[in-house]
Design a protein around this motif. Structure first.
Motif, PDB file in Angstrom:
ATOM      1  N   LYS A   1      -8.457   5.959   5.533  1.00 50.79           N
ATOM      2  CA  LYS A   1      -8.748   4.529   5.418  1.00 50.79           C
ATOM      3  C   LYS A   1      -7.932   3.784   6.467  1.00 50.79           C
ATOM      4  O   LYS A   1      -6.787   4.129   6.749  1.00 50.79           O
ATOM      5  CB  LYS A   1      -8.372   4.026   4.021  1.00 50.79           C
ATOM      6  CG  LYS A   1      -8.615   2.536   3.820  1.00 50.79           C
ATOM      7  CD  LYS A   1      -8.114   2.091   2.458  1.00 50.79           C
ATOM      8  CE  LYS A   1      -8.359   0.660   2.133  1.00 50.79           C
ATOM      9  NZ  LYS A   1      -8.204  -0.342   3.126  1.00 50.79           N
TER      10      LYS A   1
ATOM     11  N   LYS B   1      -5.739   0.835   7.519  1.00 54.74           N
ATOM     12  CA  LYS B   1      -4.893  -0.138   6.836  1.00 54.74           C
ATOM     13  C   LYS B   1      -5.333  -1.553   7.180  1.00 54.74           C
ATOM     14  O   LYS B   1      -5.770  -1.827   8.301  1.00 54.74           O
ATOM     15  CB  LYS B   1      -3.432   0.061   7.244  1.00 54.74           C
ATOM     16  CG  LYS B   1      -2.873   1.381   6.804  1.00 54.74           C
ATOM     17  CD  LYS B   1      -1.450   1.554   7.295  1.00 54.74           C
ATOM     18  CE  LYS B   1      -0.944   2.926   6.915  1.00 54.74           C
ATOM     19  NZ  LYS B   1       0.384   3.182   7.459  1.00 54.74           N
ATOM     20  N   ASP B   2      -5.217  -2.456   6.203  1.00 56.86           N
ATOM     21  CA  ASP B   2      -5.646  -3.848   6.394  1.00 56.86           C
ATOM     22  C   ASP B   2      -4.960  -4.492   7.594  1.00 56.86           C
ATOM     23  O   ASP B   2      -5.593  -5.234   8.349  1.00 56.86           O
ATOM     24  CB  ASP B   2      -5.373  -4.673   5.137  1.00 56.86           C
ATOM     25  CG  ASP B   2      -6.257  -4.255   3.969  1.00 56.86           C
ATOM     26  OD1 ASP B   2      -7.306  -3.615   4.210  1.00 56.86           O
ATOM     27  OD2 ASP B   2      -5.903  -4.561   2.811  1.00 56.86           O
TER      28      ASP B   2
ATOM     29  N   ASN C   1      -4.024  -3.087  10.291  1.00 54.99           N
ATOM     30  CA  ASN C   1      -4.616  -2.556  11.519  1.00 54.99           C
ATOM     31  C   ASN C   1      -6.058  -3.020  11.688  1.00 54.99           C
ATOM     32  O   ASN C   1      -6.534  -3.168  12.815  1.00 54.99           O
ATOM     33  CB  ASN C   1      -4.572  -1.033  11.523  1.00 54.99           C
ATOM     34  CG  ASN C   1      -3.157  -0.501  11.616  1.00 54.99           C
ATOM     35  OD1 ASN C   1      -2.254  -1.192  12.068  1.00 54.99           O
ATOM     36  ND2 ASN C   1      -2.961   0.720  11.185  1.00 54.99           N
TER      37      ASN C   1
END
Length: 107
Positions: free
Chosen positions: A48, A50-51, A53
């Motif tokens: 996933k 990361k928010d 990034n």
């Protein structure tokens, strides 16, 4: 050729971040709306994003893999190619992996 370059870059990006065995799925359909658009989704089952990034993912020189030789130009070039053809690309939020959605107007 441009579409091939875009899709190849997204698939290579998935392998770079998810490993050689990551599953990548490419789906293409007509998008619903006023203007006829082609919708392409490129999804992978890798890590996933990361928010923190995700908001920078299309920025030139942004990379989380500089130690693996990444220049951080791949996704910014993909975005520039899509925009040059009057399209949009976005990272679709997900709980695992990554899904990129591209919308390109049909002539």
């Amino acid at each position: 050729e441009v579409l091939d370059s875009i899709l190849t870059s997204l698939v290579e990006n998935a392998y770079q971040h998810g490993g050689d065995k990551v599953k990548v799925v490419i789906a293409c359909d007509l998008a619903k709306g006023v203007k006829p658009m082609m919708q392409i989704q490129v999804s992978n089952e890798g890590q996933k994003i990361k928010d923190a990034n995700a908001v920078k993912i299309f920025d030139p020189l942004f990379t989380t893999s500089r130690n693996k030789g990444s220049s951080g130009l791949g996704l910014s070039i993909v975005k520039a190619l899509v925009v040059a053809h009057h399209g949009v690309i976005e990272l679709i939020p997900s709980n695992a992996g990554a899904t990129f959605q591209i919308l390109i107007p049909l002539r």
